[in-house]
Write a protein that holds these residues in place. Structure first.
Motif, PDB file in Angstrom:
ATOM      1  N   PRO A  87       0.797  -1.227   0.000  1.00  0.00           N
ATOM      2  CA  PRO A  87       0.000   0.000   0.000  1.00  0.00           C
ATOM      3  C   PRO A  87       0.826   1.272   0.000  1.00  0.00           C
ATOM      4  N   ILE A  88       0.212   2.302  -0.527  1.00  0.00           N
ATOM      5  CA  ILE A  88       0.775   3.645  -0.441  1.00  0.00           C
ATOM      6  C   ILE A  88       0.712   4.044   1.036  1.00  0.00           C
ATOM      7  N   PRO A  89       1.730   4.708   1.575  1.00  0.00           N
ATOM      8  CA  PRO A  89       1.670   5.119   2.984  1.00  0.00           C
ATOM      9  C   PRO A  89       0.365   5.859   3.294  1.00  0.00           C
ATOM     10  N   GLY A  90      -0.250   5.444   4.409  1.00  0.00           N
ATOM     11  CA  GLY A  90      -1.519   6.026   4.817  1.00  0.00           C
ATOM     12  C   GLY A  90      -2.727   5.290   4.267  1.00  0.00           C
ATOM     13  N   GLN A  91      -2.475   4.281   3.401  1.00  0.00           N
ATOM     14  CA  GLN A  91      -3.580   3.523   2.806  1.00  0.00           C
ATOM     15  C   GLN A  91      -3.418   2.026   3.091  1.00  0.00           C
ATOM     16  N   GLU A  92      -3.068   1.713   4.323  1.00  0.00           N
ATOM     17  CA  GLU A  92      -2.823   0.323   4.695  1.00  0.00           C
ATOM     18  C   GLU A  92      -4.090  -0.479   4.982  1.00  0.00           C
ATOM     19  N   SER A  93      -5.190   0.163   5.258  1.00  0.00           N
ATOM     20  CA  SER A  93      -6.424  -0.551   5.592  1.00  0.00           C
ATOM     21  C   SER A  93      -7.076  -1.125   4.334  1.00  0.00           C
ATOM     22  N   PRO A  94      -7.969  -2.089   4.489  1.00  0.00           N
ATOM     23  CA  PRO A  94      -8.668  -2.667   3.330  1.00  0.00           C
ATOM     24  C   PRO A  94      -9.455  -1.597   2.574  1.00  0.00           C
ATOM     25  N   GLU A  95      -9.695  -1.897   1.307  1.00  0.00           N
ATOM     26  CA  GLU A  95     -10.460  -1.014   0.427  1.00  0.00           C
ATOM     27  C   GLU A  95     -11.679  -1.767  -0.081  1.00  0.00           C
ATOM     28  N   ARG A  96     -12.733  -1.033  -0.372  1.00  0.00           N
ATOM     29  CA  ARG A  96     -13.912  -1.654  -0.968  1.00  0.00           C
ATOM     30  C   ARG A  96     -14.546  -0.670  -1.929  1.00  0.00           C
ATOM     31  N   GLY A  97     -15.277  -1.232  -2.894  1.00  0.00           N
ATOM     32  CA  GLY A  97     -15.939  -0.388  -3.871  1.00  0.00           C
ATOM     33  C   GLY A  97     -16.299  -1.168  -5.116  1.00  0.00           C
ATOM     34  N   VAL A  98     -16.153  -0.489  -6.256  1.00  0.00           N
ATOM     35  CA  VAL A  98     -16.527  -1.052  -7.551  1.00  0.00           C
ATOM     36  C   VAL A  98     -15.379  -0.858  -8.521  1.00  0.00           C
ATOM     37  N   ARG A  99     -15.095  -1.908  -9.290  1.00  0.00           N
ATOM     38  CA  ARG A  99     -14.087  -1.860 -10.350  1.00  0.00           C
ATOM     39  C   ARG A  99     -14.795  -1.945 -11.695  1.00  0.00           C
ATOM     40  N   LEU A 100     -14.350  -1.119 -12.625  1.00  0.00           N
ATOM     41  CA  LEU A 100     -14.838  -1.155 -14.005  1.00  0.00           C
ATOM     42  C   LEU A 100     -13.638  -1.268 -14.915  1.00  0.00           C
ATOM     43  N   GLU A 101     -13.729  -2.182 -15.879  1.00  0.00           N
ATOM     44  CA  GLU A 101     -12.653  -2.328 -16.861  1.00  0.00           C
ATOM     45  C   GLU A 101     -13.222  -2.281 -18.267  1.00  0.00           C
ATOM     46  N   LEU A 102     -12.501  -1.588 -19.141  1.00  0.00           N
ATOM     47  CA  LEU A 102     -12.745  -1.658 -20.573  1.00  0.00           C
ATOM     48  C   LEU A 102     -11.941  -2.852 -21.056  1.00  0.00           C
ATOM     49  N   ARG A 103     -12.606  -3.805 -21.693  1.00  0.00           N
ATOM     50  CA  ARG A 103     -11.950  -5.058 -22.078  1.00  0.00           C
ATOM     51  C   ARG A 103     -12.189  -5.376 -23.543  1.00  0.00           C
ATOM     52  N   LEU A 104     -11.314  -6.188 -24.095  1.00  0.00           N
ATOM     53  CA  LEU A 104     -11.551  -6.783 -25.408  1.00  0.00           C
ATOM     54  C   LEU A 104     -12.492  -7.967 -25.228  1.00  0.00           C
ATOM     55  N   PHE A 105     -13.387  -8.166 -26.154  1.00  0.00           N
ATOM     56  CA  PHE A 105     -14.290  -9.316 -26.161  1.00  0.00           C
ATOM     57  C   PHE A 105     -14.073 -10.070 -27.466  1.00  0.00           C
ATOM     58  N   GLU A 106     -14.179 -11.376 -27.413  1.00  0.00           N
ATOM     59  CA  GLU A 106     -14.043 -12.201 -28.619  1.00  0.00           C
ATOM     60  C   GLU A 106     -15.261 -13.106 -28.740  1.00  0.00           C
ATOM     61  N   ARG A 107     -15.803 -13.150 -29.942  1.00  0.00           N
ATOM     62  CA  ARG A 107     -16.918 -14.054 -30.222  1.00  0.00           C
ATOM     63  C   ARG A 107     -16.349 -15.298 -30.879  1.00  0.00           C
ATOM     64  N   GLY A 108     -16.671 -16.438 -30.328  1.00  0.00           N
ATOM     65  CA  GLY A 108     -16.230 -17.695 -30.915  1.00  0.00           C
ATOM     66  C   GLY A 108     -17.179 -18.133 -32.018  1.00  0.00           C
ATOM     67  N   GLU A 109     -16.782 -19.161 -32.702  1.00  0.00           N
ATOM     68  CA  GLU A 109     -17.618 -19.722 -33.763  1.00  0.00           C
ATOM     69  C   GLU A 109     -18.697 -20.605 -33.158  1.00  0.00           C
ATOM     70  N   VAL A 110     -19.863 -20.539 -33.744  1.00  0.00           N
ATOM     71  CA  VAL A 110     -20.953 -21.401 -33.309  1.00  0.00           C
ATOM     72  C   VAL A 110     -20.635 -22.814 -33.779  1.00  0.00           C
ATOM     73  N   THR A 111     -20.697 -23.753 -32.866  1.00  0.00           N
ATOM     74  CA  THR A 111     -20.520 -25.150 -33.238  1.00  0.00           C
ATOM     75  C   THR A 111     -21.823 -25.861 -32.903  1.00  0.00           C
ATOM     76  N   GLY A 112     -22.323 -26.578 -33.828  1.00  0.00           N
ATOM     77  CA  GLY A 112     -23.597 -27.254 -33.617  1.00  0.00           C
ATOM     78  C   GLY A 112     -24.674 -26.623 -34.471  1.00  0.00           C
ATOM     79  N   SER A 113     -25.889 -26.739 -34.005  1.00  0.00           N
ATOM     80  CA  SER A 113     -27.034 -26.273 -34.776  1.00  0.00           C
ATOM     81  C   SER A 113     -27.133 -24.746 -34.751  1.00  0.00           C
ATOM     82  N   ILE A 114     -28.093 -24.218 -35.474  1.00  0.00           N
ATOM     83  CA  ILE A 114     -28.307 -22.777 -35.475  1.00  0.00           C
ATOM     84  C   ILE A 114     -28.809 -22.290 -34.117  1.00  0.00           C
ATOM     85  N   TYR A 115     -29.209 -23.205 -33.265  1.00  0.00           N
ATOM     86  CA  TYR A 115     -29.700 -22.863 -31.934  1.00  0.00           C
ATOM     87  C   TYR A 115     -28.601 -22.902 -30.868  1.00  0.00           C
TER      88      TYR A 115
END
Length: 178
Positions: A24-52
């Protein structure tokens, strides 16, 4: 709790977070809580099987991260440890960057960043080639829903429903999907 907003090639993931920083940064030794947001890459795989058949979807590497964190013992909406990581090397985030406007009004700051993904990527050093032609407009249209989700998660964190420590802080100091 994990939420994912996927577009053509990029998307946003949002999660609650309870975190004990091992260096931790000095003065920030205690636990933290909240919300994390990330911008991520997404990949779509190929459909295997039927159209469903279900299409495989992979949430890939992060491009940018914002942590709406505060001292776990602080009153709600303190945002005293809120920061972002404009640089990510593979899967590892760079240093925490604290921005006064982010801590003062996190949801407005976040909405502005997500509404200008081209500018955001320029700040991070990530090529705009990572985006599909429709990603910027699709993300911009989803910003109200994304920020509403972040707000609802923050409310649940402050109510004590989410971002709680695990039973064994020595081996699992972090409760999060991200």
């Amino acid at each position: 709790m994990l939420y994912a907003f996927a577009f053509e090639r990029v998307g946003v993931v949002v999660s609650d977070l309870y975190f004990i920083d091992p260096d931790p940064i000095p003065g920030q030794e205690s636990p933290e809580r909240g919300v994390r947001l990330e911008l991520r890459l997404f990949e779509r795989g190929e459909v295997t099987g039927s159209i469903y058949a279900a299409r495989p979807v992979t949430i890939g590497r992060p491009l940018w991260r914002v942590d709406l964190l505060q001292d776990a013992n602080a009153a709600p909406a303190t945002f005293d440890r809120t920061h972002h990581h404009p640089h990510i090397d593979g899967w590892e985030p760079g240093h925490r960057v604290f921005v006064e406007e982010l801590s003062a009004d996190p949801l407005s700051w976040l909405a502005a960043k997500l509404s200008d993904i081209t500018g955001l990527l320029k700040e991070t050093g990530v090529s705009a080639d990572e985006l599909a032609p429709t990603d910027a407009a699709d993300l911009r249209a989803a910003v109200p829903e994304i920020t509403d989700t972040v707000r609802r998660l923050l409310d649940r964190v402050w109510a004590g429903e989410l971002a709680r420590p695990s039973g064994d802080s020595a081996t699992s100091a972090r409760v999060s999907w991200l």
